[in-house]
Design a protein around this motif. Structure first.
Motif, PDB file in Angstrom:
ATOM      1  N   PHE A 161       0.833  -1.203   0.000  1.00 18.51           N
ATOM      2  CA  PHE A 161       0.000   0.000   0.000  1.00 18.51           C
ATOM      3  C   PHE A 161       0.869   1.255   0.000  1.00 18.51           C
ATOM      4  O   PHE A 161       0.594   2.217  -0.714  1.00 18.51           O
ATOM      5  CB  PHE A 161      -0.909  -0.017   1.233  1.00 18.51           C
ATOM      6  N   ARG A 162       1.944   1.227   0.788  1.00 18.49           N
ATOM      7  CA  ARG A 162       2.834   2.389   0.857  1.00 18.49           C
ATOM      8  C   ARG A 162       3.515   2.648  -0.475  1.00 18.49           C
ATOM      9  O   ARG A 162       3.703   3.812  -0.877  1.00 18.49           O
ATOM     10  CB  ARG A 162       3.878   2.169   1.948  1.00 18.49           C
ATOM     11  N   ASP A 163       3.866   1.597  -1.191  1.00 17.05           N
ATOM     12  CA  ASP A 163       4.451   1.779  -2.529  1.00 17.05           C
ATOM     13  C   ASP A 163       3.463   2.491  -3.449  1.00 17.05           C
ATOM     14  O   ASP A 163       3.848   3.351  -4.248  1.00 17.05           O
ATOM     15  CB  ASP A 163       4.839   0.426  -3.127  1.00 17.05           C
ATOM     16  N   GLY A 164       2.189   2.128  -3.324  1.00 15.02           N
ATOM     17  CA  GLY A 164       1.165   2.795  -4.128  1.00 15.02           C
ATOM     18  C   GLY A 164       1.031   4.258  -3.761  1.00 15.02           C
ATOM     19  O   GLY A 164       0.829   5.118  -4.635  1.00 15.02           O
ATOM     20  N   MET A 165       1.154   4.563  -2.478  1.00 17.33           N
ATOM     21  CA  MET A 165       1.094   5.955  -2.033  1.00 17.33           C
ATOM     22  C   MET A 165       2.253   6.754  -2.623  1.00 17.33           C
ATOM     23  O   MET A 165       2.078   7.901  -3.056  1.00 17.33           O
ATOM     24  CB  MET A 165       1.145   6.017  -0.499  1.00 17.33           C
ATOM     25  N   LYS A 166       3.419   6.171  -2.634  1.00 17.09           N
ATOM     26  CA  LYS A 166       4.585   6.870  -3.175  1.00 17.09           C
ATOM     27  C   LYS A 166       4.412   7.139  -4.671  1.00 17.09           C
ATOM     28  O   LYS A 166       4.807   8.192  -5.171  1.00 17.09           O
ATOM     29  CB  LYS A 166       5.848   6.054  -2.924  1.00 17.09           C
ATOM     30  N   ASN A 167       3.835   6.163  -5.356  1.00 18.04           N
ATOM     31  CA  ASN A 167       3.622   6.344  -6.798  1.00 18.04           C
ATOM     32  C   ASN A 167       2.602   7.439  -7.074  1.00 18.04           C
ATOM     33  O   ASN A 167       2.688   8.161  -8.067  1.00 18.04           O
ATOM     34  CB  ASN A 167       3.156   5.028  -7.419  1.00 18.04           C
ATOM     35  N   ALA A 168       1.599   7.540  -6.188  1.00 19.17           N
ATOM     36  CA  ALA A 168       0.565   8.554  -6.382  1.00 19.17           C
ATOM     37  C   ALA A 168       1.055   9.950  -6.033  1.00 19.17           C
ATOM     38  O   ALA A 168       0.436  10.945  -6.421  1.00 19.17           O
ATOM     39  CB  ALA A 168      -0.654   8.215  -5.522  1.00 19.17           C
ATOM     40  N   GLU A 169       2.193  10.020  -5.304  1.00 16.28           N
ATOM     41  CA  GLU A 169       2.746  11.287  -4.858  1.00 16.28           C
ATOM     42  C   GLU A 169       1.738  12.032  -3.988  1.00 16.28           C
ATOM     43  O   GLU A 169       0.943  11.419  -3.280  1.00 16.28           O
ATOM     44  CB  GLU A 169       3.160  12.142  -6.058  1.00 16.28           C
ATOM     45  N   LEU A 170       1.757  13.387  -4.044  1.00 18.03           N
ATOM     46  CA  LEU A 170       0.920  14.180  -3.150  1.00 18.03           C
ATOM     47  C   LEU A 170      -0.156  14.973  -3.882  1.00 18.03           C
ATOM     48  O   LEU A 170      -0.892  15.732  -3.266  1.00 18.03           O
ATOM     49  CB  LEU A 170       1.806  15.162  -2.356  1.00 18.03           C
ATOM     50  N   PHE A 171      -0.226  14.822  -5.206  1.00 19.42           N
ATOM     51  CA  PHE A 171      -1.182  15.606  -5.987  1.00 19.42           C
ATOM     52  C   PHE A 171      -2.385  14.762  -6.397  1.00 19.42           C
ATOM     53  O   PHE A 171      -2.265  13.562  -6.665  1.00 19.42           O
ATOM     54  CB  PHE A 171      -0.499  16.177  -7.236  1.00 19.42           C
ATOM     55  N   PHE A 172      -3.548  15.433  -6.470  1.00 20.88           N
ATOM     56  CA  PHE A 172      -4.773  14.755  -6.834  1.00 20.88           C
ATOM     57  C   PHE A 172      -5.463  15.531  -7.953  1.00 20.88           C
ATOM     58  O   PHE A 172      -5.565  16.758  -7.891  1.00 20.88           O
ATOM     59  CB  PHE A 172      -5.712  14.670  -5.621  1.00 20.88           C
ATOM     60  N   PRO A 173      -5.947  14.844  -8.996  1.00 23.82           N
ATOM     61  CA  PRO A 173      -6.628  15.543 -10.096  1.00 23.82           C
ATOM     62  C   PRO A 173      -8.001  16.055  -9.659  1.00 23.82           C
ATOM     63  O   PRO A 173      -8.739  15.376  -8.956  1.00 23.82           O
ATOM     64  CB  PRO A 173      -6.748  14.463 -11.168  1.00 23.82           C
ATOM     65  N   VAL A 174      -8.319  17.281 -10.099  1.00 26.64           N
ATOM     66  CA  VAL A 174      -9.616  17.881  -9.790  1.00 26.64           C
ATOM     67  C   VAL A 174     -10.483  17.924 -11.040  1.00 26.64           C
ATOM     68  O   VAL A 174     -11.660  17.566 -11.014  1.00 26.64           O
ATOM     69  CB  VAL A 174      -9.441  19.305  -9.207  1.00 26.64           C
ATOM     70  N   SER A 175      -9.904  18.372 -12.170  1.00 21.46           N
ATOM     71  CA  SER A 175     -10.675  18.463 -13.409  1.00 21.46           C
ATOM     72  C   SER A 175      -9.737  18.433 -14.607  1.00 21.46           C
ATOM     73  O   SER A 175      -8.526  18.630 -14.476  1.00 21.46           O
ATOM     74  CB  SER A 175     -11.506  19.759 -13.433  1.00 21.46           C
ATOM     75  N   THR A 176     -10.322  18.186 -15.790  1.00 23.46           N
ATOM     76  CA  THR A 176      -9.569  18.176 -17.053  1.00 23.46           C
ATOM     77  C   THR A 176     -10.380  18.923 -18.106  1.00 23.46           C
ATOM     78  O   THR A 176     -11.593  18.700 -18.251  1.00 23.46           O
ATOM     79  CB  THR A 176      -9.313  16.732 -17.523  1.00 23.46           C
ATOM     80  N   GLU A 177      -9.698  19.836 -18.810  1.00 23.68           N
ATOM     81  CA  GLU A 177     -10.357  20.614 -19.865  1.00 23.68           C
ATOM     82  C   GLU A 177      -9.658  20.360 -21.192  1.00 23.68           C
ATOM     83  O   GLU A 177      -8.423  20.361 -21.263  1.00 23.68           O
ATOM     84  CB  GLU A 177     -10.302  22.110 -19.531  1.00 23.68           C
ATOM     85  N   PHE A 181      -2.422  17.506  -1.220  1.00 19.27           N
ATOM     86  CA  PHE A 181      -2.913  17.004   0.062  1.00 19.27           C
ATOM     87  C   PHE A 181      -2.645  18.020   1.169  1.00 19.27           C
ATOM     88  O   PHE A 181      -1.553  18.546   1.299  1.00 19.27           O
ATOM     89  CB  PHE A 181      -2.205  15.674   0.385  1.00 19.27           C
ATOM     90  N   ARG A 182      -3.709  18.324   1.946  1.00 19.46           N
ATOM     91  CA  ARG A 182      -3.647  19.271   3.068  1.00 19.46           C
ATOM     92  C   ARG A 182      -3.435  20.720   2.614  1.00 19.46           C
ATOM     93  O   ARG A 182      -3.115  21.580   3.424  1.00 19.46           O
ATOM     94  CB  ARG A 182      -2.555  18.881   4.068  1.00 19.46           C
ATOM     95  N   SER A 183      -3.561  20.968   1.292  1.00 20.19           N
ATOM     96  CA  SER A 183      -3.478  22.340   0.791  1.00 20.19           C
ATOM     97  C   SER A 183      -4.609  22.577  -0.190  1.00 20.19           C
ATOM     98  O   SER A 183      -4.379  22.834  -1.391  1.00 20.19           O
ATOM     99  CB  SER A 183      -2.118  22.600   0.128  1.00 20.19           C
ATOM    100  N   PRO A 184      -5.853  22.469   0.255  1.00 21.94           N
ATOM    101  CA  PRO A 184      -6.995  22.561  -0.665  1.00 21.94           C
ATOM    102  C   PRO A 184      -7.149  23.929  -1.314  1.00 21.94           C
ATOM    103  O   PRO A 184      -7.827  24.064  -2.328  1.00 21.94           O
ATOM    104  CB  PRO A 184      -8.195  22.235   0.241  1.00 21.94           C
ATOM    105  N   ASP A 185      -6.546  24.979  -0.732  1.00 19.10           N
ATOM    106  CA  ASP A 185      -6.683  26.323  -1.284  1.00 19.10           C
ATOM    107  C   ASP A 185      -5.729  26.581  -2.444  1.00 19.10           C
ATOM    108  O   ASP A 185      -5.855  27.594  -3.136  1.00 19.10           O
ATOM    109  CB  ASP A 185      -6.444  27.374  -0.195  1.00 19.10           C
ATOM    110  N   LYS A 186      -4.772  25.701  -2.652  1.00 13.32           N
ATOM    111  CA  LYS A 186      -3.806  25.880  -3.724  1.00 13.32           C
ATOM    112  C   LYS A 186      -4.117  24.908  -4.859  1.00 13.32           C
ATOM    113  O   LYS A 186      -4.534  23.782  -4.632  1.00 13.32           O
ATOM    114  CB  LYS A 186      -2.386  25.615  -3.214  1.00 13.32           C
ATOM    115  N   ILE A 187      -3.921  25.385  -6.089  1.00 12.18           N
ATOM    116  CA  ILE A 187      -4.125  24.518  -7.241  1.00 12.18           C
ATOM    117  C   ILE A 187      -2.922  24.610  -8.164  1.00 12.18           C
ATOM    118  O   ILE A 187      -2.189  25.611  -8.170  1.00 12.18           O
ATOM    119  CB  ILE A 187      -5.411  24.879  -8.016  1.00 12.18           C
TER     120      ILE A 187
END
Length: 392
Positions: free
Chosen positions: A348-364, A377-383
């Protein structure tokens, strides 16, 4: 009559005396003491060879001249001891051993059949631990055939799975008379009977034709996927592969390799019979090619004990030690360390490392390029915006 009378005694030797260094070879001076026999039996019980035992006893006593017997004496004692155990027949001895185990373990299961000459043909057994393991981890079943594991060269089939520590575990074992469809069918039917008729979701084997037919007979469930068929026909048209022998043969086996057919099936991370092959290699450390049947079943138990000791160690490490945290997702990683076994946590931790700290919100989509909007993660005000140019 028939009596001898001594008329004269001559104290002089009628042969040259043996030198002190050679006294160890005189039959009258050679004896295997009870303490040596007890030590010999204990060492044989853990799989040590007679030659190795002799070397150990020589070293223990300080040299060959002090050990009190020769290697030939030791081999003769071992052979005599084996004949004692075999006086009621080797197969009968093996069955008596398994019967004794069933008396101590009420859930122990064993079954056998005989040939037309009333000789042992096929033998299957599984103890209560194997049955319990299958009740928890029996969604995926893998088995393969190995050889040269006993004096009769009977094929050995070990049915295995994977537990929550990602360790290979043994569900059952069978010694077979041959590798026919009927024999493999007997094994699978007997296995299901031992496991209260619980069928696995997925079965992995080495591709042996007789084995495949038996699996299809006992586990007939299958499916078809329209999308795969359409794509396959398109490929045949595009590359003009109609009638190609290899393509035709591999298509006939599509239900065993095409991802579309396997989607929704659970394989516990296994893609081939490597686990079986590794288990066979491991067991070969305990099982010698000249073992009689009654010796085989005893040494197989010893191998199982070692495997289960490793499982107990993994359980201890999971429940009595803390996982090392290495990512910046501290809270999530810490929680994962409390709910997963150690091996599952590491995956599971290996998967976390691969995912890094960024999460997709939208695609245009903008013609020749796409804009991906990410948050941290933990910075919802920044994009963060990632521009991807679509190749033309």
């Amino acid at each position: 009559m028939n009596k001898w009378v001594v008329k004269e005694f001559m104290a002089d030797h009628n042969h040259p005396l043996v030198e002190q260094k050679n006294v160890q070879f005189l039959r009258s001076h050679r004896v295997i003491k009870n303490a040596d026999k007890a030590q010999l039996n204990a060492m044989r019980g853990v799989g040590m060879g007679t030659s190795q035992i002799m070397d150990y006893m020589v070293q223990q006593s300080g040299g060959y001249k002090n050990v009190g017997f020769t290697k030939k004496d030791l081999y003769n004692h071992v052979d005599a001891d084996r004949r004692v155990h075999l006086r009621d027949g080797d197969a009968e001895g093996a069955l008596a051993y398994l019967c004794g185990k069933s008396e101590m373990d009420p859930s122990f299961y064993y079954k056998y059949n005989v040939d037309e000459d009333n000789r042992l043909a096929n033998l299957f057994w599984a103890d209560s631990t194997s049955k319990l393991d299958y009740s928890y981890f029996g969604d995926v079943l893998a088995f393969d055939t190995t050889y040269q594991t006993n004096a009769y060269k009977k094929p050995l089939v070990i049915l295995v799975g994977i537990n929550h520590h990602h360790q290979t575990i043994v569900f059952g074992c069978a010694l077979l008379v041959d590798e026919s469809v009927s024999t493999y069918t007997w094994v699978l039917e007997t296995f299901l009977d031992a496991m209260n008729n619980k069928k696995p979701l997925s079965v992995i084997t080495d591709g042996d034709k007789a084995m495949r037919k038996a699996i299809k007979r006992i586990f007939p469930d299958s499916c078809t996927v329209e999308e795969f068929e359409c794509a396959w026909n398109d490929m045949l048209e595009m590359f003009n592969l109609h009638g190609h022998k290899w393509v035709t043969d591999i298509y006939a086996k599509r239900s065993r390799w095409a991802e579309a057919y396997l989607r929704g099936h659970f394989f516990a991370g296994m893609k081939n019979t490597q686990r079986c092959e590794s288990m066979n290699a491991y067991l070969n450390r305990f099982l010698k090619t000249r073992l009689k049947l009654f010796e085989f079943v005893k040494h197989f138990d010893r191998a199982l004990s070692r495997i289960r000791h490793n499982k107990a160690k993994a359980e201890f490490e999971t429940h009595h030690s803390s996982a090392v945290l290495t990512t910046k997702l501290y809270a999530l990683e810490k929680y994962a360390g409390t709910v997963f076994t150690r091996q599952c946590f590491l995956k599971f931790r290996d998967g976390m490392k691969n995912a890094e700290l960024f999460f997709p919100v939208s695609t245009e989509n903008h013609g020749g390029y796409r804009v991906h909007t990410l948050t941290k993660f933990r910075s919802p005000d920044k994009i963060w915006k990632l521009v991807f140019h679509v190749p033309t």
